[in-house]
Design a protein around this motif. Structure first.
Motif, PDB file in Angstrom:
ATOM      1  N   LEU A 200      41.084  84.356  63.675  1.00 42.16           N
ATOM      2  CA  LEU A 200      41.116  83.988  62.627  1.00 42.16           C
ATOM      3  C   LEU A 200      40.048  83.407  62.108  1.00 42.16           C
ATOM      4  O   LEU A 200      38.636  83.528  62.021  1.00 42.16           O
ATOM      5  N   CYS A 201      39.369  82.882  63.814  1.00 43.92           N
ATOM      6  CA  CYS A 201      38.545  81.594  63.352  1.00 43.92           C
ATOM      7  C   CYS A 201      36.656  82.493  63.831  1.00 43.92           C
ATOM      8  O   CYS A 201      36.186  82.525  63.172  1.00 43.92           O
ATOM      9  N   LEU A 202      37.073  83.219  65.082  1.00 47.29           N
ATOM     10  CA  LEU A 202      36.102  84.666  65.043  1.00 47.29           C
ATOM     11  C   LEU A 202      35.885  85.191  63.839  1.00 47.29           C
ATOM     12  O   LEU A 202      34.469  85.742  64.290  1.00 47.29           O
ATOM     13  N   GLY A 203      36.408  85.836  63.030  1.00 45.51           N
ATOM     14  CA  GLY A 203      36.167  86.104  62.032  1.00 45.51           C
ATOM     15  C   GLY A 203      35.688  85.986  61.145  1.00 45.51           C
ATOM     16  O   GLY A 203      34.758  86.044  60.645  1.00 45.51           O
ATOM     17  N   TYR A 204      36.543  84.280  60.568  1.00 46.18           N
ATOM     18  CA  TYR A 204      35.520  83.464  59.671  1.00 46.18           C
ATOM     19  C   TYR A 204      33.662  83.617  60.254  1.00 46.18           C
ATOM     20  O   TYR A 204      32.586  83.884  59.502  1.00 46.18           O
ATOM     21  N   LEU A 205      33.696  83.142  61.418  1.00 50.77           N
ATOM     22  CA  LEU A 205      31.792  82.819  61.771  1.00 50.77           C
ATOM     23  C   LEU A 205      31.610  84.207  61.987  1.00 50.77           C
ATOM     24  O   LEU A 205      30.234  84.530  61.699  1.00 50.77           O
ATOM     25  N   LEU A 206      32.475  86.000  62.221  1.00 49.39           N
ATOM     26  CA  LEU A 206      31.541  86.451  62.536  1.00 49.39           C
ATOM     27  C   LEU A 206      30.967  86.678  60.730  1.00 49.39           C
ATOM     28  O   LEU A 206      30.053  87.262  60.577  1.00 49.39           O
TER      29      LEU A 206
ATOM     30  N   LEU B 231      36.592  74.266  60.602  1.00 48.86           N
ATOM     31  CA  LEU B 231      37.664  74.417  61.480  1.00 48.86           C
ATOM     32  C   LEU B 231      37.970  75.192  61.943  1.00 48.86           C
ATOM     33  O   LEU B 231      38.501  75.528  63.034  1.00 48.86           O
ATOM     34  N   ALA B 232      37.625  75.786  61.634  1.00 47.88           N
ATOM     35  CA  ALA B 232      37.096  77.665  62.071  1.00 47.88           C
ATOM     36  C   ALA B 232      36.550  76.863  64.337  1.00 47.88           C
ATOM     37  O   ALA B 232      37.473  76.985  65.086  1.00 47.88           O
ATOM     38  N   TYR B 233      35.566  75.992  63.851  1.00 49.25           N
ATOM     39  CA  TYR B 233      35.010  75.485  65.404  1.00 49.25           C
ATOM     40  C   TYR B 233      35.803  74.787  65.903  1.00 49.25           C
ATOM     41  O   TYR B 233      35.978  75.247  66.915  1.00 49.25           O
ATOM     42  N   ASN B 234      36.983  73.813  65.296  1.00 43.93           N
ATOM     43  CA  ASN B 234      37.602  73.312  66.387  1.00 43.93           C
ATOM     44  C   ASN B 234      38.892  74.333  66.737  1.00 43.93           C
ATOM     45  O   ASN B 234      38.636  74.071  67.577  1.00 43.93           O
ATOM     46  N   GLY B 235      39.185  75.097  65.594  1.00 40.26           N
ATOM     47  CA  GLY B 235      40.766  76.262  66.153  1.00 40.26           C
ATOM     48  C   GLY B 235      39.588  76.713  67.261  1.00 40.26           C
ATOM     49  O   GLY B 235      41.137  77.035  67.571  1.00 40.26           O
ATOM     50  N   LEU B 236      38.695  77.464  67.163  1.00 37.45           N
ATOM     51  CA  LEU B 236      38.261  78.175  67.620  1.00 37.45           C
ATOM     52  C   LEU B 236      38.119  77.138  69.449  1.00 37.45           C
ATOM     53  O   LEU B 236      38.438  77.976  70.868  1.00 37.45           O
TER      54      LEU B 236
END
Length: 289
Positions: free
Chosen positions: A28-34, A268-273
């Protein structure tokens, strides 16, 4: 006889995809950042309006013409969000890149050489860490000049001591391993020892720390733009939009929702990754097997 791991590009890709299937958080984190990267590249195709074009329709609520409303100058908020995404991502990359460029070689040099070199570098690191991060960033930005790149260079300088301290500790641990002593006894030069043995075995915590610092850099960009030291008008960034929205919080609080939520989700995406990478790189973790 134990089988050797598949280190071909196809094997690495299969291992990566398998990790994403097992770790929903990382996917989910990578998908959001992508998605953010794609939106940044395709901004002219996604946004219907110019991010800097003004109109008389000021502080308008969300509508079919303006999906997220307009700001105090009549500019489309959705367009500014889309065009502000690359600014915020660029800010994070510059800050962490500067921190790595300064902190990695400095900390590795201190850890490997030890002695007086380690003492001097450690005292410099402790001195820089004694200053509050945002205060030091504001001071460096004032010296370099106002602007997004200069502001993120300042944030990178703030990050460098933390990276240097972490890689120093890792270098001290790795350089005392038997395989490093063996390489040294066979006459391998210092450069070869560092590149072939120290870096590969000491870099895992740095990879995790980088994802945490990306989130910190994003928040630092928002803070500096809030103070007027980041992206300069009329070009948007999420931090700058949040600062302008704060001015009209009582009469149009929705101005703060979009940039605030975007900053929150990206952090949150960075931290989750980073947490997923920590679990993935932990040799004691069962999920790695």
């Amino acid at each position: 006889m134990a089988s050797t791991p598949d280190i071909t590009p196809q094997g690495a890709t299969a291992s990566f995809l398998s990790w994403l299937r097992r770790d929903l958080r990382a996917a989910l984190c990578l998908g959001y950042l992508l998605a953010l990267v794609i939106a940044s590249v395709a901004a002219p195709l996604i946004a219907q309006h110019s991010p800097i074009e003004q109109s008389m329709d000021m502080l308008a609520p969300p509508s079919g013409a303006h999906w997220l409303g307009t700001d105090d100058l009549g500019r489309d908020v959705f367009a500014r969000m889309v065009y502000g995404a690359p600014m915020s991502l660029y800010a994070s990359m510059v800050a962490v890149g500067v921190g790595l460029a300064l902190g990695l070689p400095t900390g590795m040099l201190a850890g490997y050489l030890g002695g007086r070199v380690d003492t001097v570098i450690s005292r410099i690191i402790d001195t820089l860490l004694a200053f509050p991060g945002i205060i030091l960033a504001v001071a460096v930005t004032g010296a370099l000049g106002i602007g997004l790149t200069n502001a993120m260079i300042a944030v990178g300088i703030v990050f460098a001591p933390n990276i240097a301290r972490l890689i120093r500790i890792q270098t001290i641990v790795v350089k005392n391993e038997l395989y490093v002593d063996a390489a040294r006894s066979f006459g391998m030069p210092v450069r070869g020892i560092i590149l072939r043995h120290i870096v590969p075995n000491a870099i895992q915590p740095i990879i995790v720390q980088v994802t945490v610092m990306l989130a910190g850099a994003l928040l630092a960009e928002a803070s500096l733009s809030f103070l007027g030291l980041g992206v300069q008008p009329p070009w948007p960034s999420w931090g700058q939009m949040l600062a302008r929205g704060y001015t009209y919080m009582e009469i149009a609080p929705e101005q703060m929702y979009a940039p605030g939520i975007a900053i929150l989700l990206t952090a949150l995406a960075y931290n989750g990754l980073g947490e997923s990478l920590r679990t993935r790189l932990d040799p004691t973790s069962r999920s790695r097997r």
